[in-house]
Write a protein that holds these residues in place. Sequence first.
Motif, PDB file in Angstrom:
ATOM      1  N   ILE A  29     -23.721 -58.352 -64.692  1.00  7.72           N
ATOM      2  CA  ILE A  29     -22.279 -58.243 -64.899  1.00  7.72           C
ATOM      3  C   ILE A  29     -21.916 -58.524 -66.349  1.00  7.72           C
ATOM      4  O   ILE A  29     -21.059 -57.847 -66.936  1.00  7.72           O
ATOM      5  CB  ILE A  29     -21.532 -59.212 -63.961  1.00  7.72           C
ATOM      6  N   ALA A  30     -22.573 -59.511 -66.967  1.00  9.70           N
ATOM      7  CA  ALA A  30     -22.313 -59.822 -68.373  1.00  9.70           C
ATOM      8  C   ALA A  30     -22.617 -58.617 -69.253  1.00  9.70           C
ATOM      9  O   ALA A  30     -21.842 -58.273 -70.161  1.00  9.70           O
ATOM     10  CB  ALA A  30     -23.151 -61.018 -68.808  1.00  9.70           C
ATOM     11  N   ALA A  31     -23.751 -57.952 -68.996  1.00  7.57           N
ATOM     12  CA  ALA A  31     -24.126 -56.784 -69.792  1.00  7.57           C
ATOM     13  C   ALA A  31     -23.165 -55.620 -69.552  1.00  7.57           C
ATOM     14  O   ALA A  31     -22.770 -54.923 -70.498  1.00  7.57           O
ATOM     15  CB  ALA A  31     -25.559 -56.367 -69.467  1.00  7.57           C
ATOM     16  N   ALA A  32     -22.767 -55.403 -68.289  1.00  2.09           N
ATOM     17  CA  ALA A  32     -21.860 -54.295 -67.968  1.00  2.09           C
ATOM     18  C   ALA A  32     -20.477 -54.531 -68.571  1.00  2.09           C
ATOM     19  O   ALA A  32     -19.859 -53.602 -69.114  1.00  2.09           O
ATOM     20  CB  ALA A  32     -21.760 -54.132 -66.456  1.00  2.09           C
ATOM     21  N   ALA A  33     -19.968 -55.766 -68.470  1.00  8.00           N
ATOM     22  CA  ALA A  33     -18.641 -56.069 -69.026  1.00  8.00           C
ATOM     23  C   ALA A  33     -18.649 -55.973 -70.545  1.00  8.00           C
ATOM     24  O   ALA A  33     -17.704 -55.461 -71.153  1.00  8.00           O
ATOM     25  CB  ALA A  33     -18.204 -57.460 -68.579  1.00  8.00           C
ATOM     26  N   SER A  34     -19.731 -56.433 -71.170  1.00  9.36           N
ATOM     27  CA  SER A  34     -19.839 -56.342 -72.622  1.00  9.36           C
ATOM     28  C   SER A  34     -19.904 -54.882 -73.068  1.00  9.36           C
ATOM     29  O   SER A  34     -19.301 -54.501 -74.071  1.00  9.36           O
ATOM     30  CB  SER A  34     -21.079 -57.095 -73.109  1.00  9.36           C
ATOM     31  N   ALA A  35     -20.641 -54.066 -72.294  1.00 11.50           N
ATOM     32  CA  ALA A  35     -20.726 -52.639 -72.620  1.00 11.50           C
ATOM     33  C   ALA A  35     -19.381 -51.949 -72.473  1.00 11.50           C
ATOM     34  O   ALA A  35     -19.119 -50.933 -73.132  1.00 11.50           O
ATOM     35  CB  ALA A  35     -21.771 -51.969 -71.725  1.00 11.50           C
ATOM     36  N   ALA A 318     -26.520 -57.745 -73.181  1.00 13.10           N
ATOM     37  CA  ALA A 318     -25.146 -58.235 -73.316  1.00 13.10           C
ATOM     38  C   ALA A 318     -24.902 -58.811 -74.700  1.00 13.10           C
ATOM     39  O   ALA A 318     -23.852 -58.605 -75.310  1.00 13.10           O
ATOM     40  CB  ALA A 318     -24.867 -59.284 -72.239  1.00 13.10           C
ATOM     41  N   ALA A 319     -25.881 -59.560 -75.223  1.00 10.25           N
ATOM     42  CA  ALA A 319     -25.734 -60.174 -76.547  1.00 10.25           C
ATOM     43  C   ALA A 319     -25.590 -59.115 -77.627  1.00 10.25           C
ATOM     44  O   ALA A 319     -24.806 -59.287 -78.579  1.00 10.25           O
ATOM     45  CB  ALA A 319     -26.931 -61.074 -76.843  1.00 10.25           C
ATOM     46  N   VAL A 320     -26.329 -58.013 -77.498  1.00 14.03           N
ATOM     47  CA  VAL A 320     -26.215 -56.913 -78.469  1.00 14.03           C
ATOM     48  C   VAL A 320     -24.788 -56.365 -78.483  1.00 14.03           C
ATOM     49  O   VAL A 320     -24.278 -55.968 -79.533  1.00 14.03           O
ATOM     50  CB  VAL A 320     -27.228 -55.798 -78.123  1.00 14.03           C
ATOM     51  N   LYS A 321     -24.132 -56.376 -77.332  1.00 15.99           N
ATOM     52  CA  LYS A 321     -22.771 -55.853 -77.220  1.00 15.99           C
ATOM     53  C   LYS A 321     -21.703 -56.907 -77.483  1.00 15.99           C
ATOM     54  O   LYS A 321     -20.511 -56.661 -77.258  1.00 15.99           O
ATOM     55  CB  LYS A 321     -22.570 -55.254 -75.818  1.00 15.99           C
ATOM     56  N   GLY A 322     -22.118 -58.111 -77.917  1.00  7.93           N
ATOM     57  CA  GLY A 322     -21.142 -59.106 -78.334  1.00  7.93           C
ATOM     58  C   GLY A 322     -20.934 -60.278 -77.418  1.00  7.93           C
ATOM     59  O   GLY A 322     -20.104 -61.151 -77.705  1.00  7.93           O
ATOM     60  N   CYS A 323     -21.662 -60.349 -76.301  1.00  3.44           N
ATOM     61  CA  CYS A 323     -21.521 -61.490 -75.386  1.00  3.44           C
ATOM     62  C   CYS A 323     -22.004 -62.763 -76.083  1.00  3.44           C
ATOM     63  O   CYS A 323     -23.034 -62.767 -76.761  1.00  3.44           O
ATOM     64  CB  CYS A 323     -22.318 -61.232 -74.116  1.00  3.44           C
ATOM     65  N   LEU A 324     -21.270 -63.848 -75.916  1.00  8.74           N
ATOM     66  CA  LEU A 324     -21.610 -65.142 -76.516  1.00  8.74           C
ATOM     67  C   LEU A 324     -22.344 -65.991 -75.491  1.00  8.74           C
ATOM     68  O   LEU A 324     -21.883 -66.158 -74.355  1.00  8.74           O
ATOM     69  CB  LEU A 324     -20.335 -65.861 -76.973  1.00  8.74           C
ATOM     70  N   TYR A 325     -23.500 -66.565 -75.882  1.00 11.45           N
ATOM     71  CA  TYR A 325     -24.327 -67.356 -74.975  1.00 11.45           C
ATOM     72  C   TYR A 325     -24.387 -68.811 -75.410  1.00 11.45           C
ATOM     73  O   TYR A 325     -24.571 -69.096 -76.596  1.00 11.45           O
ATOM     74  CB  TYR A 325     -25.757 -66.788 -74.903  1.00 11.45           C
ATOM     75  N   VAL A 326     -24.255 -69.719 -74.433  1.00 18.17           N
ATOM     76  CA  VAL A 326     -24.410 -71.154 -74.680  1.00 18.17           C
ATOM     77  C   VAL A 326     -25.176 -71.746 -73.497  1.00 18.17           C
ATOM     78  O   VAL A 326     -24.665 -71.774 -72.372  1.00 18.17           O
ATOM     79  CB  VAL A 326     -23.063 -71.879 -74.848  1.00 18.17           C
TER      80      VAL A 326
END
Length: 567
Positions: A29-35, A318-326
């Motif tokens: 979901i993180a990857a799809a939403a970021s895309a 997702a990170a490539v598309k701008g998702c922030l990870y912590v």
Amino acid sequence: MSEDSSYPCIDPINFDLVIVGTGLSESVIAAAASAAGKTVLHLDHNSFYGSHCASLSLNELTSFLSSHSVPPQPPPSPSTTDEQQKDDHVVIDLIPRSLYSEVEISSYASETEAILLETSRKFNLDLGGPRALFCADKTIDLLLKSGASQYLEFKSIDASFIFHKNNENGNLVNVPDSRAAIFKDKSLGIFEKNKLMAFFKLVQQHLAASSSGNNGNDTETSESAKISDEDLDCPFHVYLKKIGLPPKIKSIILYAIAMADYDQYNNEACQEVLKTKDGIDRLALYISSVGRFPNASGALLYPIYGEGELPQAFCRRAAVKGCLYVLRMTVTSLLIDKDTGHYKGVRLASGQDLYSNQLILDPSFTVSPPSSAPIDFWGESLQMLSRRDVKEIVARGICVTRSSIKSDVSNCLVVYPPKSFFPEQVTSVRALQIGANLAVCPSGMFILYISTLCDDANQGKKLVHATMNALLTIPVSGIPESNPIVQTENADAKPTVLWSACYIQELTTGHYESISSTPMPDGNLTYNDLLEEAVRIFHQMYQNEEFFPETISPENPEDNGGLTLEI
């Protein structure tokens, strides 16, 4: 990060979506939403990616199971200053819940324990195993469509076996995956081979007729080749009997190819009757998986370094598309609007408040709404989170050995259909052996994953231990007795167990609103149901957005369609 370490301040504080937990469903979901261009913050209180779908070292797995098998203490709420207090929302504490129980971890012989401790980090043990992917299933298609496949490598599962009981004893027989394999299989008689080949031909004719019929070509011929609607709607085992398949062939089709979980002949105990239509669809998946990739020897694949690579691949996308990870960041509370009862944001263990339109939670969280609040104040999401239902449980086992259960095979799947061990056994047991060539354990060792659905913990553990006793040699006493099973007259020497873990895992359901919750890893061999839940949640949140827009084709489209397979 230690308890005393200072937490990083997250900036910005407003997001379209906050996701807690890095399991497979959450990561997809993180990857799809970021895309789709959404701003996404992805948090996990663990120090590793994958959550309940992780691949862990030996020490990490032991620590995880030990810590998650006792009721967790809710994290202390951070102290807040007057400036941090808000007049427009109330704070609802999130309560972590234990989803693992009945944990048994054994190491056999002190010298073995020392060796395993020294090589702990060379293990990548799947928390939610056994798992594999069909070459033509939805997971592979999604990996290719999303671009996550570029972060993964796979190897083929060498062979599949099913236990066939003959009188009091029984043996493991091959699961044929092609006409050539059927012809070469010495465990099948001429009559059984002819029947199985005729059935595969019937299925292929039905699928071809259905496809041509949909295109409007030669409708009369297509209809005559198709299986009737009446047969498609009846139980699959009834149809297999109707066309005269012998018992061994029916067992192979039902439990080793169609992967039925429950005893299809027991009307009282069978919680999921497989219809012919669904059975044919599963056979179609199996048939189309064989030969899809030139250097894949069978129908199944497994990711190098373990199943934990799958969520990590989507996290990278997702990170490539701008998702922030912590990582190592705990969410302690929900922020709920005082007037409407709608979700507004989350509070972190650091005391920082973050805001988002949508929230997705790891399945291990529940809430306990204050009794003083009126019932109609709490939206459907909070009410469902406060009463997470457990639909069933799955018993899982992991064993480390120094030799293979089949001397000429490294990676293989073994299926024990219902009633293989005990008359009261109503579910299938699946065991997946993975060798060191998949980088999941030190050289010369093997990992055996076992799982079965069950109604209660004792029943599940009994089946896991029975499978261990059937396939392996247990060097110490204390394992529950099971009926002895003879594999063959000249059976391979059973591997000796060096280390084992057995545990019960609850299977929770997901739900969707402004606060959504993902399900736990289920009892299936594949990931398709987990991915379907991810798709449902995504479309519930973003009805007008495409789930992973089509990407540019790889430079070498003939090279496994963009999937990396090692021989």
